[in-house]
Design a protein around this motif. Structure first.
Motif, PDB file in Angstrom:
ATOM      1  N   ALA A 269       0.854  -1.189   0.000  1.00 53.26           N
ATOM      2  CA  ALA A 269       0.000   0.000   0.000  1.00 53.26           C
ATOM      3  C   ALA A 269       0.891   1.240   0.000  1.00 53.26           C
ATOM      4  O   ALA A 269       1.932   1.253   0.645  1.00 53.26           O
ATOM      5  N   PRO A 270       0.477   2.293  -0.740  1.00 48.76           N
ATOM      6  CA  PRO A 270       1.278   3.514  -0.757  1.00 48.76           C
ATOM      7  C   PRO A 270       1.216   4.249   0.582  1.00 48.76           C
ATOM      8  O   PRO A 270       0.281   4.057   1.357  1.00 48.76           O
ATOM      9  N   ILE A 271       2.223   5.038   0.841  1.00 46.02           N
ATOM     10  CA  ILE A 271       2.327   5.951   1.967  1.00 46.02           C
ATOM     11  C   ILE A 271       2.648   5.247   3.289  1.00 46.02           C
ATOM     12  O   ILE A 271       3.529   5.658   4.013  1.00 46.02           O
ATOM     13  N   TYR A 272       1.966   4.169   3.630  1.00 46.00           N
ATOM     14  CA  TYR A 272       2.125   3.509   4.923  1.00 46.00           C
ATOM     15  C   TYR A 272       3.441   2.742   5.013  1.00 46.00           C
ATOM     16  O   TYR A 272       3.969   2.265   4.020  1.00 46.00           O
ATOM     17  N   LYS A 273       3.935   2.624   6.239  1.00 45.52           N
ATOM     18  CA  LYS A 273       5.082   1.750   6.476  1.00 45.52           C
ATOM     19  C   LYS A 273       4.618   0.312   6.286  1.00 45.52           C
ATOM     20  O   LYS A 273       3.577  -0.086   6.800  1.00 45.52           O
ATOM     21  N   LEU A 274       5.380  -0.450   5.555  1.00 50.46           N
ATOM     22  CA  LEU A 274       5.033  -1.846   5.301  1.00 50.46           C
ATOM     23  C   LEU A 274       5.892  -2.719   6.211  1.00 50.46           C
ATOM     24  O   LEU A 274       7.107  -2.739   6.088  1.00 50.46           O
ATOM     25  N   ARG A 275       5.273  -3.402   7.132  1.00 49.71           N
ATOM     26  CA  ARG A 275       5.994  -4.275   8.069  1.00 49.71           C
ATOM     27  C   ARG A 275       6.287  -5.592   7.369  1.00 49.71           C
ATOM     28  O   ARG A 275       5.389  -6.341   7.025  1.00 49.71           O
ATOM     29  N   CYS A 276       7.555  -5.856   7.161  1.00 47.18           N
ATOM     30  CA  CYS A 276       7.993  -7.004   6.374  1.00 47.18           C
ATOM     31  C   CYS A 276       8.293  -8.219   7.245  1.00 47.18           C
ATOM     32  O   CYS A 276       8.598  -8.095   8.429  1.00 47.18           O
ATOM     33  N   GLY A 277       8.257  -9.378   6.608  1.00 49.99           N
ATOM     34  CA  GLY A 277       8.706 -10.599   7.246  1.00 49.99           C
ATOM     35  C   GLY A 277      10.225 -10.616   7.296  1.00 49.99           C
ATOM     36  O   GLY A 277      10.890  -9.704   6.792  1.00 49.99           O
ATOM     37  N   ALA A 278      10.794 -11.650   7.872  1.00 51.36           N
ATOM     38  CA  ALA A 278      12.254 -11.763   7.970  1.00 51.36           C
ATOM     39  C   ALA A 278      12.870 -11.771   6.571  1.00 51.36           C
ATOM     40  O   ALA A 278      12.375 -12.454   5.680  1.00 51.36           O
ATOM     41  N   PRO A 279      13.945 -11.005   6.376  1.00 48.46           N
ATOM     42  CA  PRO A 279      14.572 -10.980   5.053  1.00 48.46           C
ATOM     43  C   PRO A 279      15.381 -12.252   4.798  1.00 48.46           C
ATOM     44  O   PRO A 279      15.878 -12.890   5.724  1.00 48.46           O
ATOM     45  N   HIS A 280      15.500 -12.594   3.523  1.00 47.85           N
ATOM     46  CA  HIS A 280      16.348 -13.704   3.092  1.00 47.85           C
ATOM     47  C   HIS A 280      17.307 -13.135   2.053  1.00 47.85           C
ATOM     48  O   HIS A 280      16.874 -12.429   1.136  1.00 47.85           O
TER      49      HIS A 280
END
Length: 128
Positions: free
Chosen positions: A23-34
């Motif tokens: 979604a635009p504008i909002y902080k996107l909470r991501c899963g653990a990076p690989h």
């Protein structure tokens, strides 16, 4: 010397993760990076090793020791030729809600004349 030597002049550090929804504008909470080592020759070396080939990946890179650690962790024998600019990075985002994948690939470094000259002659012959 290995039976197969790959040459990757523009390797990458490939980072992937996921979010519920993009979604635009909002902080996107991501899963653990690989993170994986990437770039054409490195990817070919990884597949060739799976088939039991004797491979060495020759690549140009810097970004601290991260690229080397990722290549070592992937089990790819390698020689990294240090260059002055940063190793490129790519970022892949998987959106869980739609199962769409978004891929962002940043530009890589421009090799300087002396960096081209430091490449082993057997592995690379620059075009005139």
């Amino acid at each position: 010397m290995a039976d197969i030597v790959t040459l990757t002049l523009n390797p990458s550090i490939d980072t992937s993760t996921s979010v519920d929804r993009v979604a635009p504008i909002y902080k996107l909470r991501c899963g653990a990076p690989h993170r994986d080592p990437g770039g054409g020759g490195i990817n070919v070396a990884r597949v060739a090793i799976r088939f039991g080939a004797d491979v060495e990946a020759l690549c140009a890179g810097v970004t601290g020791e991260l690229l080397r650690r990722l290549i070592d962790r992937a089990g790819i024998p390698n020689r990294i030729i240090q260059v002055s600019d940063e190793t490129r990075e790519s970022f892949t985002m998987f959106e869980n809600a739609t199962e769409h994948e978004y891929r962002f690939v940043l530009p890589g470094p421009q090799l300087h004349e002396e960096e081209w000259a430091s490449m082993p002659r057997r592995a690379w012959r620059p075009r005139k």
